[in-house]
Design an enzyme around this catalytic site. Structure first.
Site, PDB file in Angstrom:
ATOM      1  N   ASP A  99     -42.257-113.335  68.435  1.00  0.00           N
ATOM      2  CA  ASP A  99     -42.827-112.055  68.013  1.00  0.00           C
ATOM      3  C   ASP A  99     -43.777-112.214  66.833  1.00  0.00           C
ATOM      4  O   ASP A  99     -44.881-111.682  66.825  1.00  0.00           O
ATOM      5  CB  ASP A  99     -41.701-111.051  67.672  1.00  0.00           C
ATOM      6  CG  ASP A  99     -40.661-111.625  66.705  1.00  0.00           C
ATOM      7  OD1 ASP A  99     -40.758-112.813  66.323  1.00  0.00           O
ATOM      8  OD2 ASP A  99     -39.730-110.878  66.334  1.00  0.00           O
ATOM      9  N   ASP A 102     -44.094-115.824  60.172  1.00  0.00           N
ATOM     10  CA  ASP A 102     -44.185-115.373  58.781  1.00  0.00           C
ATOM     11  C   ASP A 102     -44.282-116.620  57.890  1.00  0.00           C
ATOM     12  O   ASP A 102     -45.373-117.106  57.614  1.00  0.00           O
ATOM     13  CB  ASP A 102     -42.941-114.516  58.513  1.00  0.00           C
ATOM     14  CG  ASP A 102     -42.877-113.915  57.135  1.00  0.00           C
ATOM     15  OD1 ASP A 102     -43.893-113.912  56.433  1.00  0.00           O
ATOM     16  OD2 ASP A 102     -41.804-113.432  56.742  1.00  0.00           O
ATOM     17  N   PHE A 151     -44.580-106.041  55.809  1.00  0.00           N
ATOM     18  CA  PHE A 151     -43.405-105.989  56.672  1.00  0.00           C
ATOM     19  C   PHE A 151     -43.637-104.933  57.749  1.00  0.00           C
ATOM     20  O   PHE A 151     -43.930-103.774  57.440  1.00  0.00           O
ATOM     21  CB  PHE A 151     -42.139-105.658  55.876  1.00  0.00           C
ATOM     22  CG  PHE A 151     -40.903-105.766  56.715  1.00  0.00           C
ATOM     23  CD1 PHE A 151     -40.321-106.996  56.953  1.00  0.00           C
ATOM     24  CD2 PHE A 151     -40.343-104.636  57.302  1.00  0.00           C
ATOM     25  CE1 PHE A 151     -39.190-107.111  57.764  1.00  0.00           C
ATOM     26  CE2 PHE A 151     -39.224-104.730  58.119  1.00  0.00           C
ATOM     27  CZ  PHE A 151     -38.649-105.977  58.343  1.00  0.00           C
ATOM     28  N   ASP A 158     -37.524-105.276  64.285  1.00  0.00           N
ATOM     29  CA  ASP A 158     -36.584-104.304  63.712  1.00  0.00           C
ATOM     30  C   ASP A 158     -36.590-104.287  62.187  1.00  0.00           C
ATOM     31  O   ASP A 158     -37.106-105.195  61.536  1.00  0.00           O
ATOM     32  CB  ASP A 158     -35.149-104.622  64.173  1.00  0.00           C
ATOM     33  CG  ASP A 158     -34.564-105.806  63.408  1.00  0.00           C
ATOM     34  OD1 ASP A 158     -35.252-106.847  63.288  1.00  0.00           O
ATOM     35  OD2 ASP A 158     -33.427-105.690  62.901  1.00  0.00           O
TER      36      ASP A 158
HETATM   37  P1  5GP Z   1     -40.362-117.044  59.559  1.00  0.00           P
HETATM   38  O1  5GP Z   1     -39.352-118.115  59.788  1.00  0.00           O
HETATM   39  O2  5GP Z   1     -41.727-117.381  60.124  1.00  0.00           O
HETATM   40  O3  5GP Z   1     -40.435-116.687  58.103  1.00  0.00           O
HETATM   41  O4  5GP Z   1     -39.828-115.739  60.209  1.00  0.00           O
HETATM   42  C1  5GP Z   1     -39.899-115.490  61.551  1.00  0.00           C
HETATM   43  C2  5GP Z   1     -38.919-114.396  61.935  1.00  0.00           C
HETATM   44  O5  5GP Z   1     -38.710-113.464  60.861  1.00  0.00           O
HETATM   45  C3  5GP Z   1     -39.485-113.596  63.083  1.00  0.00           C
HETATM   46  O6  5GP Z   1     -39.088-114.102  64.322  1.00  0.00           O
HETATM   47  C4  5GP Z   1     -38.938-112.207  62.819  1.00  0.00           C
HETATM   48  O7  5GP Z   1     -37.678-112.070  63.423  1.00  0.00           O
HETATM   49  C5  5GP Z   1     -38.778-112.139  61.327  1.00  0.00           C
HETATM   50  N1  5GP Z   1     -39.919-111.477  60.667  1.00  0.00           N
HETATM   51  C6  5GP Z   1     -40.931-112.042  59.974  1.00  0.00           C
HETATM   52  N2  5GP Z   1     -41.791-111.126  59.507  1.00  0.00           N
HETATM   53  C7  5GP Z   1     -41.309-109.930  59.931  1.00  0.00           C
HETATM   54  C8  5GP Z   1     -41.782-108.572  59.791  1.00  0.00           C
HETATM   55  O8  5GP Z   1     -42.806-108.255  59.196  1.00  0.00           O
HETATM   56  N3  5GP Z   1     -40.993-107.637  60.378  1.00  0.00           N
HETATM   57  C9  5GP Z   1     -39.857-107.912  61.050  1.00  0.00           C
HETATM   58  N4  5GP Z   1     -39.197-106.908  61.565  1.00  0.00           N
HETATM   59  N5  5GP Z   1     -39.390-109.164  61.207  1.00  0.00           N
HETATM   60  C10 5GP Z   1     -40.122-110.159  60.654  1.00  0.00           C
END
Ligand code: 5GP
Length: 176
Positions: A99, A102, A151, A158
């Site tokens: 999805d 980040d 965010f 969610d």
């Molecule tokens: P990362 O490991 O890249 O920091 O985070 C990835 C996961 O964090 C994504 O698969 C998602 O579940 C969650 N995530 C990251 N940014 C967002 C955001 O803006 N909104 C939401 N709801 N989930 C996020």
């Protein structure tokens, strides 16, 4: 319902247009090949279900569950596997569907987890990417939208288990 304000960030129409383009690009890449599409739960299930309907190949669907945010608004950096693939992907052409990228930690973890199972090939797609939030280099083959370090919720994403059913992507701001 809660003291959060939601504002439209990416409209349903723009999402659907982009998902169709991604599906067409992936179809061109996989022309004539069978494909295993891996849906990363829970966040990518809505994107995944729209995307696979734009892929013009024989697609087998697999599901892999991870949890990294633990319901809050910032990444813990820790990835917990909540559901494993039901079938081996060894020797298969695999498309990993995420999805949002980040910090990049989850995507890198997922790529390593898939590659350890020896697929014939692996390509990755994410609907959203936050380039300014990356903590580690992270290469993704197909990116829908690059967004700011905000965010967002909706279209599968969610906040504390809610808002996944919004057909658009919204920014969440606390009113406190
Ligand atoms: P990362 O490991 O890249 O920091 O985070 C990835 C996961 O964090 C994504 O698969 C998602 O579940 C969650 N995530 C990251 N940014 C967002 C955001 O803006 N909104 C939401 N709801 N989930 C996020």
């Amino acid at each position: 319902m809660s003291n959060l304000k939601l504002s439209t960030y990416i409209s349903e129409e723009n999402i659907q247009k982009k998902v169709k383009e991604l599906g067409q690009a992936i179809s061109a890449k996989y022309k004539g090949k069978d494909l295993v599409a891996v849906c990363i739960l829970k966040g990518s299930f809505v994107f995944f279900s729209d995307l696979i309907r734009h892929i013009d190949s024989d697609v087998q669907c697999e599901f892999f569950g991870v949890s990294s945010y633990h319901g809050g608004m910032s990444s813990s950096g820790e990835v917990k596997v909540t559901l494993d693939l039901a079938h081996p992907i060894e020797g298969k052409d695999v498309l990993l569907v995420e999805d949002i990228v980040d910090t990049g930690l989850t995507m890198n973890y997922l790529k390593a987890a898939m590659l350890s199972r020896k697929p014939k090939s692996l390509i990755t797609v994410t609907l959203l990417e936050k380039p300014d939030a990356l903590k580690v280099p992270c290469e993704v083959d197909y990116v829908g939208f690059k967004i700011k370090n905000d965010f967002v919720v909706g279209y599968g994403l969610d906040y504390q288990g809610l808002y996944r059913n919004l057909p658009y992507i919204a920014q969440v701001q606390s009113l406190n």
